[in-house]
Design a protein around this motif. Structure first.
Motif, PDB file in Angstrom:
ATOM      1  N   ILE A 117      10.220  21.338  -8.322  1.00 52.89           N
ATOM      2  CA  ILE A 117       9.555  22.413  -9.067  1.00 52.89           C
ATOM      3  C   ILE A 117       9.516  23.635  -8.178  1.00 52.89           C
ATOM      4  N   GLU A 118       9.778  24.788  -8.736  1.00 55.39           N
ATOM      5  CA  GLU A 118       9.635  26.004  -7.940  1.00 55.39           C
ATOM      6  C   GLU A 118       8.146  26.318  -7.829  1.00 55.39           C
ATOM      7  N   PHE A 119       7.636  26.232  -6.597  1.00 60.77           N
ATOM      8  CA  PHE A 119       6.199  26.388  -6.390  1.00 60.77           C
ATOM      9  C   PHE A 119       5.922  27.542  -5.438  1.00 60.77           C
ATOM     10  N   ILE A 120       5.029  28.432  -5.847  1.00 59.84           N
ATOM     11  CA  ILE A 120       4.612  29.538  -4.973  1.00 59.84           C
ATOM     12  C   ILE A 120       3.131  29.374  -4.690  1.00 59.84           C
ATOM     13  N   GLU A 121       2.791  29.258  -3.409  1.00 64.14           N
ATOM     14  CA  GLU A 121       1.369  29.183  -3.070  1.00 64.14           C
ATOM     15  C   GLU A 121       0.852  30.611  -3.005  1.00 64.14           C
ATOM     16  N   GLY A 122       0.015  30.970  -3.953  1.00 61.01           N
ATOM     17  CA  GLY A 122      -0.455  32.350  -3.995  1.00 61.01           C
ATOM     18  C   GLY A 122      -1.667  32.491  -4.881  1.00 61.01           C
ATOM     19  N   ASP A 123      -2.327  33.632  -4.715  1.00 54.92           N
ATOM     20  CA  ASP A 123      -3.570  33.899  -5.431  1.00 54.92           C
ATOM     21  C   ASP A 123      -3.286  34.919  -6.537  1.00 54.92           C
ATOM     22  N   ILE A 124      -3.918  34.736  -7.691  1.00 52.79           N
ATOM     23  CA  ILE A 124      -3.694  35.692  -8.786  1.00 52.79           C
ATOM     24  C   ILE A 124      -4.320  37.057  -8.487  1.00 52.79           C
ATOM     25  N   ARG A 125      -5.103  37.146  -7.421  1.00 58.68           N
ATOM     26  CA  ARG A 125      -5.664  38.456  -7.058  1.00 58.68           C
ATOM     27  C   ARG A 125      -4.757  39.199  -6.079  1.00 58.68           C
ATOM     28  N   ASP A 126      -3.611  38.600  -5.734  1.00 54.99           N
ATOM     29  CA  ASP A 126      -2.695  39.185  -4.749  1.00 54.99           C
ATOM     30  C   ASP A 126      -1.632  40.016  -5.478  1.00 54.99           C
ATOM     31  N   THR A 127      -1.928  41.322  -5.620  1.00 51.94           N
ATOM     32  CA  THR A 127      -1.046  42.220  -6.377  1.00 51.94           C
ATOM     33  C   THR A 127       0.383  42.209  -5.829  1.00 51.94           C
ATOM     34  N   SER A 136     -11.445  39.404 -12.372  1.00 52.98           N
ATOM     35  CA  SER A 136     -10.586  40.323 -11.588  1.00 52.98           C
ATOM     36  C   SER A 136      -9.192  39.726 -11.435  1.00 52.98           C
ATOM     37  N   GLY A 137      -9.139  38.413 -11.205  1.00 53.01           N
ATOM     38  CA  GLY A 137      -7.830  37.752 -11.060  1.00 53.01           C
ATOM     39  C   GLY A 137      -6.974  37.947 -12.299  1.00 53.01           C
ATOM     40  N   THR A 138      -7.582  37.803 -13.468  1.00 55.35           N
ATOM     41  CA  THR A 138      -6.806  37.962 -14.704  1.00 55.35           C
ATOM     42  C   THR A 138      -6.364  39.415 -14.884  1.00 55.35           C
ATOM     43  N   LEU A 142      -3.410  39.977 -12.733  1.00 51.30           N
ATOM     44  CA  LEU A 142      -2.229  39.346 -13.348  1.00 51.30           C
ATOM     45  C   LEU A 142      -1.705  40.200 -14.512  1.00 51.30           C
ATOM     46  N   LEU A 143      -2.617  40.689 -15.357  1.00 51.95           N
ATOM     47  CA  LEU A 143      -2.188  41.507 -16.508  1.00 51.95           C
ATOM     48  C   LEU A 143      -1.515  42.801 -16.041  1.00 51.95           C
ATOM     49  N   GLU A 144      -2.029  43.385 -14.956  1.00 54.07           N
ATOM     50  CA  GLU A 144      -1.399  44.607 -14.416  1.00 54.07           C
ATOM     51  C   GLU A 144       0.026  44.311 -13.964  1.00 54.07           C
ATOM     52  N   ALA A 145       0.180  43.166 -13.282  1.00 54.51           N
ATOM     53  CA  ALA A 145       1.528  42.805 -12.806  1.00 54.51           C
ATOM     54  C   ALA A 145       2.453  42.550 -14.002  1.00 54.51           C
ATOM     55  N   MET A 146       1.914  41.925 -15.038  1.00 52.35           N
ATOM     56  CA  MET A 146       2.723  41.676 -16.239  1.00 52.35           C
ATOM     57  C   MET A 146       3.123  42.993 -16.898  1.00 52.35           C
ATOM     58  N   ALA A 147       2.159  43.908 -17.004  1.00 56.53           N
ATOM     59  CA  ALA A 147       2.450  45.200 -17.646  1.00 56.53           C
ATOM     60  C   ALA A 147       3.549  45.929 -16.876  1.00 56.53           C
ATOM     61  N   GLU A 148       3.432  45.909 -15.566  1.00 57.89           N
ATOM     62  CA  GLU A 148       4.416  46.596 -14.712  1.00 57.89           C
ATOM     63  C   GLU A 148       5.813  46.007 -14.910  1.00 57.89           C
ATOM     64  N   LEU A 177      -8.566  40.939 -23.281  1.00 58.16           N
ATOM     65  CA  LEU A 177      -7.294  40.703 -23.991  1.00 58.16           C
ATOM     66  C   LEU A 177      -7.321  41.353 -25.377  1.00 58.16           C
ATOM     67  N   GLU A 178      -8.460  41.230 -26.020  1.00 57.16           N
ATOM     68  CA  GLU A 178      -8.616  41.792 -27.369  1.00 57.16           C
ATOM     69  C   GLU A 178      -8.439  43.308 -27.341  1.00 57.16           C
ATOM     70  N   GLU A 179      -9.074  43.933 -26.346  1.00 57.47           N
ATOM     71  CA  GLU A 179      -8.989  45.394 -26.245  1.00 57.47           C
ATOM     72  C   GLU A 179      -7.588  45.839 -25.853  1.00 57.47           C
ATOM     73  N   LEU A 180      -6.979  45.079 -24.958  1.00 54.72           N
ATOM     74  CA  LEU A 180      -5.620  45.410 -24.541  1.00 54.72           C
ATOM     75  C   LEU A 180      -4.681  45.382 -25.741  1.00 54.72           C
ATOM     76  N   ALA A 181      -4.812  44.322 -26.543  1.00 53.99           N
ATOM     77  CA  ALA A 181      -3.930  44.182 -27.710  1.00 53.99           C
ATOM     78  C   ALA A 181      -4.206  45.264 -28.752  1.00 53.99           C
ATOM     79  N   ALA A 182      -5.488  45.680 -28.841  1.00 53.72           N
ATOM     80  CA  ALA A 182      -5.841  46.671 -29.861  1.00 53.72           C
ATOM     81  C   ALA A 182      -5.375  48.065 -29.478  1.00 53.72           C
ATOM     82  N   THR A 183      -5.241  48.325 -28.194  1.00 52.28           N
ATOM     83  CA  THR A 183      -4.979  49.698 -27.773  1.00 52.28           C
ATOM     84  C   THR A 183      -3.564  49.917 -27.220  1.00 52.28           C
TER      85      THR A 183
END
Ligand code: NAD
Ligand code: UD1
Length: 348
Positions: A54-64, A104-106, A109-115, A161-167
């Motif tokens: 499995i491709e595994f990355i040891e990392g934290d979701i708060r690590d931009t 904050s972690g989520t 993650l959402l910022e990284a996804m948006a980027e 998530l709701e606000e992100l999707a709405a806007t």
């Protein structure tokens, strides 16, 4: 269609089972986990079960920065986001830790996804967002409220998530609201491995059965239920894992459509629709394992509710998914995992 999925928290209890289901369904997975509540051994065993590394990355979701690298290296279709802390009692003692990690972690993650323009997300929410329900079974339109920081962190992420999707255009965000996940992989190789004395019912029962704990305290026998003990919607973790595959398949189908318009925020319950009482679960486990489960009745636990079970209709209608496995199978698989691994992944 791209089929690579980033699985945050994929080394954990539900994540590890979902990795197997995703692989079997033809998805490529990259697991991202800081191992704060899991071990490499779980990843090793998943690799063995699927017959490839499995491709595994040891990392934290708060690590931009690390997330940026991961999204640059891989072309993902979407993210299944399990990573989070989940102990209600600990969240009361350490609310900042829970908001930081889960909220904050989520956001990070959402910022990284948006980027990276990856806008398909399946998020681990919980039936805890329904608080003390007025109407049973609970459907997705039921009012939401929470009484502890863990629950608030899930509810806050749902609002974000709701606000992100709405806007903002283009987001497809599915919070799956799990009822009470229990059970283990039928191989007995992976399962729930609580760090300390378990807070949740099923792991407590199985540790009494295997002789690690002496006696179960049943919190309350004066609830307005079938036998006075609490009623919950227990769902087998492999059924839950299939629910994630069904959610991703749904996203793939929608996003692949000619006149595709984004799904936005689409919460879906994952439960069986059936309630089982604490005493009924104890009896079933005892029968399946052939072990006596010593118990005593104690006071109600603060924050507990009498009954909680899902309406699972939306999952069936939209995703074509429904839970298949019975309470006996949940007990059998938990018992196999517990008796084959009395010390969980701690094999030393
Ligand atoms: P788990 O603790 O076994 O798995 C969570 C995983 O996330 C762990 O492997 C942990 O190391 C990892 N993690 C935590 N914080 C992280 C961070 N900052 N960065 C990277 N990785 C991190 O829990 P689980 O039972 O598999 O639950 C998975 C998700 O489902 C959680 O978000 C939980 O809140 C939610 N949920 C669980 C239940 C349940 O009863 N198990 C019920 C409802 C919702
Ligand atoms: C708990 C959390 C919930 C979280 C979920 C999954 C609380 C109040 N709720 O749900 O936010 O999403 O776990 O992690 O903590 N019980 C006993 N003895 C025990 C343990 C439990 O009698 O030692 C009873 C409880 O009173 C309850 C039932 O078993 O009636 C289920 O408890 P549990 O497994 O902790 O799940 P929830 O309380 O439903």
């Amino acid at each position: 269609m791209k089929n690579k999925i980033l699985v945050t928290g994929g080394a954990g209890y539900i994540g590890s089972h979902t990795c197997i289901a995703l692989h079997q369904a033809g998805y490529d997975i990259v697991v991202y986990d800081n191992l704060s509540n899991s071990s490499r051994e779980a990843i090793n065993r998943v690799s063995t079960l699927i017959g490839q590394p499995i491709e595994f990355i040891e990392g934290d979701i708060r690590d931009t920065e690390l997330l940026r690298q991961v999204f640059t290296k891989h072309e993902f279709f979407g993210v299944i986001h399990f990573a989070g802390l989940k102990a209600v009692g600990e969240s009361v003692a350490k609310p900042l830790l829970y908001y930081n990690n889960n909220v904050s972690g989520t956001i990070t993650l959402l910022e990284a996804m948006a980027e990276a323009n990856v806008k398909n997300l399946v998020f681990s929410s919980s039936a805890t967002v329904y608080g003390d329900p007025e109407v049973l079974p609970i459907d997705e339109t039921s009012p939401r409220s929470c009484t502890n920081p863990y629950g608030q962190s899930k509810l806050t992420v749902e609002h974000i998530l709701e606000e992100l999707a709405a806007t903002n255009d283009g987001w497809n965000l599915i919070p799956l609201r799990y009822f009470n996940p229990v059970g283990a992989h039928p191989s007995g190789q992976i399962g729930e491995d609580p760090n300390d004395i378990p807070n949740n019912l099923m792991p407590y029962i199985s540790q009494v059965a295997v002789g690690k704990l002496e006696k179960l305290s049943i919190f309350g026998n004066d609830y307005p239920t079938v036998d006075g003990t609490g009623v919950r919607d227990f769902i087998h973790v492999t059924d839950l894992a299939q629910g994630h595959v069904a959610a991703l398949n749904y996203l793939q189908k929608q996003v692949g459509q000619d006149k595709y318009s984004s799904i936005g925020f689409l919460p879906i319950n994952l439960g069986t629709g059936k309630g089982t009482s604490v005493l009924e679960l104890v009896t079933a486990f005892s029968k399946v394992s052939g072990q006596d489960i010593l118990y005593q009745f104690d006071a109600r636990r603060a924050g507990d509710i009498a009954s909680c079970y899902a309406s699972a209709d939306k999952a069936k209608e939209l995703l074509g998914w429904e839970a298949k496995l019975s309470i006996n199978e949940m007990c059998q698989d938990t018992w196999r995992w517990q008796s084959m691994n009395p010390n969980g992944y701690n094999i030393a």
